[in-house]
Each structure stands twice: as structure tokens, then as C-alpha cells.
Design an enzyme around this catalytic site. Structure first.
Site, mmCIF file in Angstrom:
data_model
loop_
_atom_site.group_PDB
_atom_site.id
_atom_site.type_symbol
_atom_site.label_atom_id
_atom_site.label_comp_id
_atom_site.label_asym_id
_atom_site.label_seq_id
_atom_site.Cartn_x
_atom_site.Cartn_y
_atom_site.Cartn_z
ATOM 1 C CG HIS A 91 -1.883 1.211 1.150
ATOM 2 N ND1 HIS A 91 -3.133 1.154 0.554
ATOM 3 C CD2 HIS A 91 -1.745 2.494 1.584
ATOM 4 C CE1 HIS A 91 -3.722 2.342 0.637
ATOM 5 N NE2 HIS A 91 -2.901 3.178 1.265
ATOM 6 C CG ASP B 137 -0.639 5.544 3.863
ATOM 7 O OD1 ASP B 137 -1.251 5.533 2.776
ATOM 8 O OD2 ASP B 137 -0.837 6.418 4.749
HETATM 9 C C1 0GY Z 1 -4.348 6.409 2.259
HETATM 10 C C2 0GY Z 1 -5.123 7.353 3.015
HETATM 11 C C3 0GY Z 1 -5.556 8.574 2.647
HETATM 12 C C4 0GY Z 1 -5.566 9.111 1.334
HETATM 13 C C5 0GY Z 1 -5.754 8.442 0.210
HETATM 14 O O1 0GY Z 1 -6.196 8.310 -2.040
HETATM 15 C C6 0GY Z 1 -5.930 9.062 -1.109
HETATM 16 O O2 0GY Z 1 -5.837 10.274 -1.222
HETATM 17 O O3 0GY Z 1 -5.825 7.144 0.205
HETATM 18 C C7 0GY Z 1 -6.105 9.427 3.693
HETATM 19 O O4 0GY Z 1 -6.040 10.668 3.553
HETATM 20 O O5 0GY Z 1 -6.604 8.903 4.716
HETATM 21 O O6 0GY Z 1 -4.528 5.229 2.406
HETATM 22 O O7 0GY Z 1 -3.498 6.817 1.472
#
Ligand code: 0GY
Length: 296
Positions: free
Chosen positions: A28, A245
Site C-alpha cells: 500500500h 502508505d
Molecule cells: C491512504 C489514506 C488517505 C488518502 C488516500 O487516495 C488518497 O488520497 O488514500 C487518507 O487521507 O486517509 O490510504 O493513502
């Protein structure tokens, strides 16, 4: 570069003490831009600084990982060009998860498959997307290429509301960040109990044991995350994957050290067998299944 663009990642992450097993997959992570080549969506809820594949792959090597699964970030909307580009320049070391307009054609889905995508993501976080049309999501989930899955991102307070929707999805589900439980409740708290109930409802629901930085407001060393998540990893060891992440979208106030994130792994997966499942076997089954002799 505009000062309004968010910087959300650590500039000099530590070298982890934990050594991931050979073939470990960061399942991820994201790329942002570079904006000059891949502009952000007009609907983006945040405007990040460039975090392109060169930075991502340097981090992969620094942390001791072999491959990445790049999840299309909401700031790029449904134009997957930046993610596809990162996969294309990875020398076979990355695959991805797309975000699509539910009206996407079969031909376009096939092109995404050719570009290395193996799933689509449905995002239910109101702070990240304007709408999440469940009926349209179910329709597109019914016509995904063979072997694909659906990644779902939601917060714990809407888990029950989403149950009929998730039940209607005919392919495996992968839940981002365990549906964001309140880890301060501990392993037997209401949020973890509800999440276990969801996992028990189908044997093809997977999850990401990710984001102590997002889920544990007490901060490092993220003890509540460790004590709440370790039992889940042990009990559902064949359905759990892990990721950094990076570049941690929106994490301006508590930017995590990616080396410390890697050092969480032995706290949630204490044995070598669990670590292999979490980092190698399980993500390979989802993203490189042909290597397991189970698909293409
Ligand atoms: C993550 C979490 C976030 C954002 C996104 O696609 C994204 O912008 O997933 C978040 O802000 O909680 O998993 O990357």
C-alpha cells in the site's frame, strides 16, 4: 513549487532494524505526479508535492523491500496515468490498484490490466471524494477482469451501513487500514469486534494491517496499534497484507518515519512464518498470482 502543496513524507527515514524477508512487498503506497507530467485532478481535496516513482523506489530499496503495490491516490481522480507510469518504469517490480469512472469500458479495463493493475478502489471518505455511488460501484465490480479484486476505504462508523454493499460485490475485497478502527479500544473493543464479524462473513475478505500513524493518536511507538492489531494478524494470517502508505497523503502534522513503520512489523507479526505470509505470500497471491500457479 507553490507553498500550498503539501509535503507529507519524512525527508530522511531511518534504516529499519527489522529486515523484511526476501521478496517482501510494500502493498500500500502511492505516487503523486510529478505534476508537470501528470497534473492533479480538478476535484483533488489536497495538493501534494511531487512524490514520483524515483523517490518511491529509492525508499523501497532503503527499507529492504523487493516490490510495490501502488494504489491510485484520490488527488489523481480517475486518471490513472501517474500510477501506470510508475508501474511501467518499475522494471516489473510494481503492480497497482486503479480508481475508475464506473462507466469505464471493458476495453479500458483490459488496458489497465495490461498496465499492471489488478484491482479497483472504492473510497468512502467524505474528506477525500465528493461521492461514492454504491449501485454504480457494484455494477463495475461485476465486470472486472479475471482475478481482480476491490479495495475499499472506509471509516469504522460506516462499517454496518456498508455491509449490504460489500455483500453484493462478487470478487474478493481488500479493506484499507482495517476500516480505520479506534485502536485505543484494544483488541476486544467494539470496532475490532465489528471488523472481525465482517471478516467472518466471507473468507475472501482481506485487509491491510497498515497505518499506525493514522490510527494511533498517541503516536510512536504506537503501542495501542500493536496490541490491537497483533491478534487480528495472528487469527487471519492468510488474509492480511502490509504497506507503508508512503507518501502518507495528508499527514502533515504527524509525518511518520518509514523506518519506524517497518519496525512495527515484528510487533504485529512476531514469527517468521507470519512475516512471510504478511509480506510475501499473501500479497503475491493478490498481485502476482501467476507466480503461485493460481492465475494470470
Ligand atoms: C491512504 C489514506 C488517505 C488518502 C488516500 O487516495 C488518497 O488520497 O488514500 C487518507 O487521507 O486517509 O490510504 O493513502
Amino acid at each position: 513549487m507553490s507553498e500550498d502543496r503539501i509535503l507529507s513524507w519524512h525527508s530522511a527515514p531511518s534504516k529499519p532494524r527489522f529486515t523484511p524477508p526476501p521478496g517482501a512487498i510494500d502493498a500500500h503506497c502511492h505516487v503523486f505526479g510529478p505534476m508537470a507530467q501528470f497534473p492533479f485532478s480538478a476535484k483533488a481535496k489536497y495538493l501534494p508535492q511531487d512524490a514520483g516513482p524515483d523517490k518511491l523506489f529509492a525508499l523501497r530499496d532503503h527499507l529492504g523491500f523487493a516490490r510495490n503495490v501502488i494504489v491510485q491516490a484520490s488527488c489523481h481522480g480517475t486518471d490513472n496515468a501517474a500510477t501506470l507510469h510508475a508501474i511501467a518504469v518499475s522494471e516489473g517490480k510494481a503492480r497497482g490498484v486503479a480508481v475508475v469512472d464506473p462507466a469505464i469500458s471493458e476495453e479500458e479495463l483490459h488496458k489497465l490490466h495490461e498496465g499492471g493493475m489488478r484491482g479497483i478502489r472504492f473510497n468512502f471518505l467524505k474528506r477525500l471524494v465528493d461521492d461514492a455511488p454504491k449501485d454504480k460501484f457494484i455494477e463495475v465490480a461485476r465486470r472486472l477482469p479475471a482475478g481482480w479484486h476491490v479495495v475499499i476505504y472506509f471509516e469504522a462508523d460506516i462499517l454496518e451501513e456498508l455491509r449490504p454493499f460489500m455483500d453484493a460485490i462478487p470478487v474478493p475485497l481488500v479493506i484499507d487500514h482495517m476500516g480505520r478502527p479506534d485502536v485505543s479500544q484494544g483488541p476486544d473493543g467494539a470496532d475490532m469486534k465489528a471488523f472481525r464479524k465482517l471478516l467472518d462473513s466471507r473468507d475472501d475478505i482481506w485487509f491491510k494491517a497498515t497505518c499506525p500513524d493514522r490510527l494511533d493518536p498517541a503516536g510512536p511507538p504506537w503501542d495501542d496499534f500493536a496490541r490491537s492489531v497483533a491478534p487480528l494478524v495472528a487469527d487471519y494470517s492468510d488474509r492480511v497484507i502490509w504497506g507503508t502508505d508512503w507518501p502518507h497523503p495528508n499527514m502533515q502534522d504527524a509525518i511518520p518515519d518509514d523506518g519506524s513503520l517497518v519496525d512495527m512489523i515484528p510487533r504485529i507479526a512476531p514469527t517468521q512464518e507470519l512475516q512471510r505470509k504478511l509480506l510475501v505470500t499473501n500479497p503475491t497471491l493478490l498481485y502476482w498470482p501467476e507466480e503461485m500457479g493460481t492465475g494470470s
